[in-house]
Scaffold this active site. Sequence first.
Site, PDB file in Angstrom:
ATOM      1  N   CYS A  29       0.887  -1.165   0.000  1.00 20.94           N
ATOM      2  CA  CYS A  29       0.000   0.000   0.000  1.00 20.94           C
ATOM      3  C   CYS A  29       0.917   1.205   0.000  1.00 20.94           C
ATOM      4  CB  CYS A  29      -0.907   0.009   1.226  1.00 20.94           C
ATOM      5  SG  CYS A  29      -1.809   1.569   1.386  1.00 20.94           S
TER       6      CYS A  29
ATOM      7  N   CYS B 224      -0.488   4.468   2.254  1.00 15.14           N
ATOM      8  CA  CYS B 224      -0.414   4.405   3.721  1.00 15.14           C
ATOM      9  C   CYS B 224       0.161   3.043   4.074  1.00 15.14           C
ATOM     10  CB  CYS B 224      -1.776   4.678   4.364  1.00 15.14           C
ATOM     11  SG  CYS B 224      -3.177   3.900   3.561  1.00 15.14           S
ATOM     12  N   SER B 225      -0.627   2.153   4.623  1.00 13.93           N
ATOM     13  CA  SER B 225      -0.107   0.812   4.891  1.00 13.93           C
ATOM     14  C   SER B 225      -1.256  -0.175   5.027  1.00 13.93           C
ATOM     15  CB  SER B 225       0.770   0.812   6.140  1.00 13.93           C
ATOM     16  OG  SER B 225       0.056   1.391   7.210  1.00 13.93           O
ATOM     17  N   CYS B 226      -2.271  -0.065   4.144  1.00 16.96           N
ATOM     18  CA  CYS B 226      -3.431  -0.966   4.175  1.00 16.96           C
ATOM     19  C   CYS B 226      -2.952  -2.415   4.178  1.00 16.96           C
ATOM     20  CB  CYS B 226      -4.315  -0.748   2.951  1.00 16.96           C
ATOM     21  SG  CYS B 226      -4.987   0.916   2.845  1.00 16.96           S
TER      22      CYS B 226
END
Lengths: 95, 211
Positions: free
Chosen positions: B114, B117-119
Amino acid sequence: MSEPKFKPGQRVRIADRTPLTHHRVPAYAKGKVGTVERICGVHGDPEKYIRGPGEPMQRVYRVRIPQIELWGSYSGAPKDMLEIEIFEHWLEVAT
Amino acid sequence: MTDNEHEHDHARTFQPDHVEPTSEAARLGLALRELLIEAGHYSVDEEQAMIAAMQGASPENGAKIVAHAWTNDDYKARLLDDGANAIRELGFDLEPYEFTVMENTKTVHNVIVCTLCSCYPRSLLGMSPAWYKSSNYRARIVREPRAVLAEFGVNLSDGVEVRVHDSTAELRYMVLPERPTGTDGWSQEQLAALVTRDSLIGTQRELGGDK
């Protein structure tokens, strides 16, 4: 929800714009051309729902883009791909 | 496979300690949480239940799903066609996300990131590894995936297509690794024990088995 505007396999261009509001298109994908890999469900448009209860809904597509289209200097194999989720209003038909 | 043969790569599982919130943004987050609870948007009990559910999630869930797909072609077809529903079939709750499972084959290698962000499919696989959230991984895996994969020990020939999946919107992803050769007749439990967290993200390709 209306019918999907685009079909799997269709060539599409991702819009190159930067709205001042929160949006989910990374800079590297803006203006790039790929093909629709699949049609996903409908989801709240992040540019709008940041101010509301999750509406309006927008269809999401997975778009497959050749790595060499993304990066002029891509050094991997020519067939390498990147797939990314794009909301419908960011796409237009590409020739 | 016995426990003795089970190997951990601690260099990959290490996570730094959580630090006290000192930044403005972290304090703002805490204040927002308190306001949301005070205004009745959710209760402390609900929050605790959610944290417990997320802490209960782990890569073992993904490993069970993979082992099921390896031993049942019909299930595998459903998993690749409609990941969320196929995963619910096995009793996992994935609300509210759609879920897409990408199959590794002899000629395709999938890897997930991701960039914005950091999904991460946390409700299924638990906390994401620290490196998954690092700007280094997020910036480089889209631009030079083969170099980053090589750093993880995944060396791919040009005959294998690399597919990077940038999880930018509402979907969550998991990789279905290839079943190792020499595992014919293995039970689902034995097969699940071969599946690692990194293989579900795509930063590991080869799994154990009798090679």
